[in-house]
Scaffold this motif. Structure first.
Motif, PDB file in Angstrom:
ATOM      1  N   THR A 166      40.206 -55.843 -50.997  1.00 16.39           N
ATOM      2  CA  THR A 166      40.074 -55.439 -49.588  1.00 16.39           C
ATOM      3  C   THR A 166      39.164 -54.229 -49.450  1.00 16.39           C
ATOM      4  OG1 THR A 166      42.294 -56.282 -49.118  1.00 16.39           O
ATOM      5  CG2 THR A 166      41.339 -54.741 -47.531  1.00 16.39           C
ATOM      6  N   GLU A 167      39.348 -53.251 -50.346  1.00 19.56           N
ATOM      7  CA  GLU A 167      38.506 -52.050 -50.312  1.00 19.56           C
ATOM      8  C   GLU A 167      37.061 -52.396 -50.656  1.00 19.56           C
ATOM      9  OE1 GLU A 167      41.917 -48.771 -51.644  1.00 19.56           O
ATOM     10  OE2 GLU A 167      40.737 -49.837 -53.157  1.00 19.56           O
ATOM     11  N   ARG A 168      36.884 -53.297 -51.602  1.00 18.12           N
ATOM     12  CA  ARG A 168      35.525 -53.715 -51.960  1.00 18.12           C
ATOM     13  C   ARG A 168      34.855 -54.412 -50.771  1.00 18.12           C
ATOM     14  NH1 ARG A 168      33.055 -55.167 -56.973  1.00 18.12           N
ATOM     15  NH2 ARG A 168      35.057 -54.839 -58.040  1.00 18.12           N
ATOM     16  N   ALA A 195      36.080 -36.938 -59.154  1.00 21.25           N
ATOM     17  CA  ALA A 195      36.518 -36.701 -57.777  1.00 21.25           C
ATOM     18  C   ALA A 195      36.886 -38.006 -57.085  1.00 21.25           C
ATOM     19  CB  ALA A 195      35.418 -35.986 -56.995  1.00 21.25           C
ATOM     20  N   SER A 196      36.337 -39.114 -57.590  1.00 23.08           N
ATOM     21  CA  SER A 196      36.662 -40.422 -57.023  1.00 23.08           C
ATOM     22  C   SER A 196      37.844 -41.029 -57.772  1.00 23.08           C
ATOM     23  CB  SER A 196      35.444 -41.339 -57.089  1.00 23.08           C
ATOM     24  OG  SER A 196      34.911 -41.375 -58.399  1.00 23.08           O
ATOM     25  N   ARG A 197      38.251 -42.208 -57.351  1.00 23.21           N
ATOM     26  CA  ARG A 197      39.441 -42.813 -57.907  1.00 23.21           C
ATOM     27  C   ARG A 197      39.276 -43.166 -59.378  1.00 23.21           C
ATOM     28  NH1 ARG A 197      41.671 -48.174 -55.154  1.00 23.21           N
ATOM     29  NH2 ARG A 197      42.090 -46.670 -53.473  1.00 23.21           N
ATOM     30  N   GLN A 222      35.926 -45.156 -53.966  1.00 23.40           N
ATOM     31  CA  GLN A 222      37.127 -44.749 -53.239  1.00 23.40           C
ATOM     32  C   GLN A 222      37.452 -43.276 -53.503  1.00 23.40           C
ATOM     33  OE1 GLN A 222      38.517 -47.039 -51.143  1.00 23.40           O
ATOM     34  NE2 GLN A 222      36.793 -48.331 -51.847  1.00 23.40           N
ATOM     35  N   VAL A 223      38.097 -42.666 -52.536  1.00 23.73           N
ATOM     36  CA  VAL A 223      38.503 -41.259 -52.664  1.00 23.73           C
ATOM     37  C   VAL A 223      39.557 -41.155 -53.762  1.00 23.73           C
ATOM     38  CG1 VAL A 223      39.580 -39.313 -51.499  1.00 23.73           C
ATOM     39  CG2 VAL A 223      37.983 -40.800 -50.262  1.00 23.73           C
ATOM     40  N   GLY A 224      39.403 -40.167 -54.617  1.00 20.81           N
ATOM     41  CA  GLY A 224      40.331 -39.996 -55.730  1.00 20.81           C
ATOM     42  C   GLY A 224      41.688 -39.467 -55.291  1.00 20.81           C
ATOM     43  N   ALA A 225      42.671 -39.745 -56.118  1.00 19.84           N
ATOM     44  CA  ALA A 225      44.029 -39.211 -55.901  1.00 19.84           C
ATOM     45  C   ALA A 225      44.483 -38.642 -57.235  1.00 19.84           C
ATOM     46  CB  ALA A 225      44.966 -40.311 -55.415  1.00 19.84           C
ATOM     47  N   PRO A 226      44.001 -37.445 -57.604  1.00 16.23           N
ATOM     48  CA  PRO A 226      44.263 -36.898 -58.939  1.00 16.23           C
ATOM     49  C   PRO A 226      45.752 -36.607 -59.154  1.00 16.23           C
ATOM     50  CG  PRO A 226      43.243 -35.249 -57.526  1.00 16.23           C
ATOM     51  CD  PRO A 226      43.180 -36.535 -56.785  1.00 16.23           C
ATOM     52  N   ASN A 227      46.222 -36.962 -60.342  1.00 11.91           N
ATOM     53  CA  ASN A 227      47.604 -36.648 -60.697  1.00 11.91           C
ATOM     54  C   ASN A 227      47.692 -35.223 -61.236  1.00 11.91           C
ATOM     55  OD1 ASN A 227      46.626 -36.780 -63.346  1.00 11.91           O
ATOM     56  ND2 ASN A 227      47.203 -38.947 -63.565  1.00 11.91           N
ATOM     57  N   GLU A 228      48.878 -34.838 -61.623  1.00 12.59           N
ATOM     58  CA  GLU A 228      49.081 -33.459 -62.082  1.00 12.59           C
ATOM     59  C   GLU A 228      48.254 -33.136 -63.314  1.00 12.59           C
ATOM     60  OE1 GLU A 228      53.206 -32.818 -62.657  1.00 12.59           O
ATOM     61  OE2 GLU A 228      53.746 -33.055 -60.543  1.00 12.59           O
ATOM     62  N   LYS A 229      48.128 -34.113 -64.176  1.00  8.30           N
ATOM     63  CA  LYS A 229      47.376 -33.884 -65.417  1.00  8.30           C
ATOM     64  C   LYS A 229      45.913 -33.590 -65.115  1.00  8.30           C
ATOM     65  CE  LYS A 229      46.473 -36.023 -69.909  1.00  8.30           C
ATOM     66  NZ  LYS A 229      46.701 -37.222 -70.775  1.00  8.30           N
ATOM     67  N   LEU A 230      45.338 -34.368 -64.187  1.00  6.84           N
ATOM     68  CA  LEU A 230      43.931 -34.169 -63.844  1.00  6.84           C
ATOM     69  C   LEU A 230      43.736 -32.842 -63.114  1.00  6.84           C
ATOM     70  CD1 LEU A 230      42.901 -37.762 -62.661  1.00  6.84           C
ATOM     71  CD2 LEU A 230      42.467 -36.691 -64.872  1.00  6.84           C
ATOM     72  N   VAL A 231      44.677 -32.513 -62.246  1.00  2.97           N
ATOM     73  CA  VAL A 231      44.577 -31.232 -61.525  1.00  2.97           C
ATOM     74  C   VAL A 231      44.683 -30.062 -62.499  1.00  2.97           C
ATOM     75  CG1 VAL A 231      45.703 -29.738 -59.833  1.00  2.97           C
ATOM     76  CG2 VAL A 231      45.445 -32.188 -59.362  1.00  2.97           C
ATOM     77  N   ALA A 232      45.574 -30.185 -63.488  1.00  2.00           N
ATOM     78  CA  ALA A 232      45.733 -29.128 -64.486  1.00  2.00           C
ATOM     79  C   ALA A 232      44.456 -28.947 -65.290  1.00  2.00           C
ATOM     80  CB  ALA A 232      46.912 -29.454 -65.399  1.00  2.00           C
ATOM     81  N   ARG A 233      43.809 -30.065 -65.654  1.00  4.98           N
ATOM     82  CA  ARG A 233      42.562 -29.939 -66.421  1.00  4.98           C
ATOM     83  C   ARG A 233      41.484 -29.290 -65.577  1.00  4.98           C
ATOM     84  NH1 ARG A 233      39.794 -34.331 -70.417  1.00  4.98           N
ATOM     85  NH2 ARG A 233      41.584 -33.610 -71.618  1.00  4.98           N
ATOM     86  N   ALA A 234      41.405 -29.664 -64.320  1.00  8.82           N
ATOM     87  CA  ALA A 234      40.410 -29.052 -63.446  1.00  8.82           C
ATOM     88  C   ALA A 234      40.664 -27.556 -63.296  1.00  8.82           C
ATOM     89  CB  ALA A 234      40.431 -29.740 -62.079  1.00  8.82           C
ATOM     90  N   THR A 235      41.927 -27.187 -63.158  1.00  9.61           N
ATOM     91  CA  THR A 235      42.275 -25.760 -63.028  1.00  9.61           C
ATOM     92  C   THR A 235      41.917 -24.998 -64.285  1.00  9.61           C
ATOM     93  OG1 THR A 235      44.080 -26.347 -61.531  1.00  9.61           O
ATOM     94  CG2 THR A 235      44.152 -24.162 -62.557  1.00  9.61           C
TER      95      THR A 235
END
Length: 520
Positions: free
Chosen positions: A396-398, A387-389, A72-85
């Motif tokens: 349902t997604e499965r 990058a994924s969930r 599934q497509v990821g939905a990064p939270n602020e913490k994950l975005v901050a680490r990536a930055t």
């Protein structure tokens, strides 16, 4: 794009240096270790998706269900975005091309293989047999090969066990003693694995490796996720299946040497299950496969809590190492910590053992092979966000992923062609018919014998009567002849004439005499 990097980007070290796993060294295998809850699954997820993005198919086991989020497509939270930055990484949410598999066919496409393909060694491991019982099982497989009996599913193996038991004396003279007690023990073990649902794993259509080693039109490798949430209830079946799959890759794939990137990357989660109480022969098999499968272009990565769970002979083959935090409270844990720290190339900036204990969630000590094939100095690293969930996919997604799968419909329908069970059943049926015919023939022969005996007695009686008649006739013939009392007609006439004449003469005489008297 990941292809532009020197390798798979794992994260950033404390020295602000990227830690990359080189693709041309990825087939030198590796280990991902760490205590529960330290981030091993996330590391496995980013490695699997990184290899996929580079065009490398991946196989991995989803023990807890969390890994399904890779579809599934990821939905990064602020913490994950901050680490990536912080790492200078542009985090683009993206799902990996995923195919779900499941030995039970519930949360993925069924995976099957035949009993013959598993072989006696792995089957004995699944059934938890002792050495004597394994020897008997080897005899059973030998009989199947010799007599051309296909072993496809557990029914075939069970039927063959009965056959071997019934013919134990004859077979024992050829290949050694076959104890009835061992046959019974194997049958009980088969019943146990069947009750655990293991019978679903055996049969046809058998898995084709090319259905796992796929690269899509977009150049990304297929990520094969084996749902193991239920399978983990049967740890021996889980470990034996993964080892079988690894052995199949080793036997079927051609030699390619050291390619620019692996042909397939294989993640063996909960690796300690493979080695717990494993016999020496099995350990040697694992060591051989791990050592030689590198030249087939396959990278094997063991995922476990402590590197000490892996035998030294196997651990020595694992060049790329990612160590998450370990807790060392007991003497055995401290021993494992020491072994883990000593397996790294030391870094003068910190004490490896202390660093392992002080790692936070999502941090790891990383040492990979460089261009020359030598391990790099261990670096304390923050693992990149996926990058994924981050979390499991819903049912349902499965189901939607399975509906769009390139192997949909190939393995769902069970095939049941003629094999050992049917052949032996036909033999028994033919034997039963022959026995019935033999019984009918025996009854007919018995009736014929009784009739023949009666006929013989009647003939003897007739012969005796005839002999007696002939004897009487002979005696009668030997006696003097007697005159017949019956008168012939001539005799009767003569006698009548004489009697008449006599009567007349007598009357005349009497008349003359009396007349004379009267005249006087």
């Amino acid at each position: 794009m990941p292809d532009a990097l020197p390798g798979l980007f794992l994260g950033q070290s404390d020295a602000a240096q990227p830690e990359n796993l080189l693709f041309n060294r990825a087939n030198r295998h590796g280990v991902v270790a760490g205590a529960t809850g330290t981030g091993k699954t996330v590391t496995l997820q980013i490695m699997a998706q990184g290899f996929s993005d580079a065009g490398v198919p991946v196989f991995c086991a989803d023990v807890k269900g969390d890994l399904s989020g890779i579809s599934q497509v990821g939905a990064p939270n602020e913490k994950l975005v901050a680490r990536a930055t912080e790492m200078g990484l542009t985090l683009t949410p993206r799902a990996a091309p995923t195919v779900f598999w499941d030995l039970y066919g519930q949360k993925g496409h069924p995976i099957r293989t035949t009993v013959s393909e598993i072989g006696p060694v792995l089957m004995a491991r699944m059934l938890n047999l002792n050495d004597v019982q394994e020897g008997v099982l080897t005899v059973v497989f030998h009989v199947a090969d010799k007599e051309g009996l296909l072993l496809l599913d557990l029914d075939d193996l069970r039927s063959l066990l009965v056959y071997v038991g019934e013919n134990a004396e004859r077979i024992g003279r050829e290949v050694g003693n076959v104890a009835p007690a061992s046959i019974a023990a194997i049958q009980r073990a088969l019943l146990q694995i069947e009750q655990q649902g293991g019978d679903a794993f055996f049969g046809e259509p058998a898995l084709k490796l090319e259905d796992m080693i796929r690269v899509g039109l977009d150049g990304r490798g297929q990520v094969n996720v084996l749902d193991s949430t239920r399978l983990m209830n049967s740890p021996r079946l889980y470990a034996a299946f993964l080892l079988w799959l690894l052995s199949e890759l080793f036997e079927q794939l051609p030699e390619v040497g050291d390619p620019e990137k692996p042909r397939l990357v294989f993640f063996f989660d909960e690796a300690h299950l493979l080695f717990n109480d494993a016999p020496r022969a099995l350990l040697e098999k694992v060591e051989q496969v791990v050592r030689l499968i590198r030249s087939k272009g396959v990278g094997v990565y063991f995922v476990t809590q402590n590197p000490a769970d892996i035998p030294d002979s196997v651990l020595a083959q694992l060049g790329n190492r990612i160590q998450h935090a370990l807790r060392a409270y007991t003497p055995s844990e401290q021993k494992g910590l020491k072994a883990a720290s000593q397996s790294f190339r030391a870094n003068a900036a910190f004490d490896t053992a202390e660093a392992i204990q002080g790692l936070g969630v999502g941090e790891a000590l990383v040492s990979v092979l460089d261009e020359k094939g030598a391990p790099t100095i261990v670096a304390r690293t923050k693992i990149r966000p996926p990058a994924s969930r981050l979390g499991p996919a819903t049912d349902t997604e499965r189901a939607a992923v399975m509906a769009a799968s390139p192997v949909r419909g190939l393995y769902e329908q069970v095939l049941n062609r003629e094999s050992a069970a049917e052949i032996l059943a036909n033999r028994h049926s033919a034997a039963d018919q022959a026995e019935i015919q033999a019984q009918i023939q025996a009854e007919a022969d018995k009736a014929a014998a009784i009739q023949a005996k009666a006929d013989q007695k009647a003939a003897e009686a007739r012969a005796k009567a005839q002999a007696q008649a002939e004897a009487r006739a002979a005696r009668e013939a030997a006696k003097p002849a007697r005159r017949s009392t019956r008168e012939t007609p001539v005799e009767a006439l003569t006698k009548s004439v004489l009697r008449t004449a006599g009567s007349t003469l007598t009357r005349e005489l009497m008349r003359g005499l009396l007349g004379g008297l009267k005249r006087r």
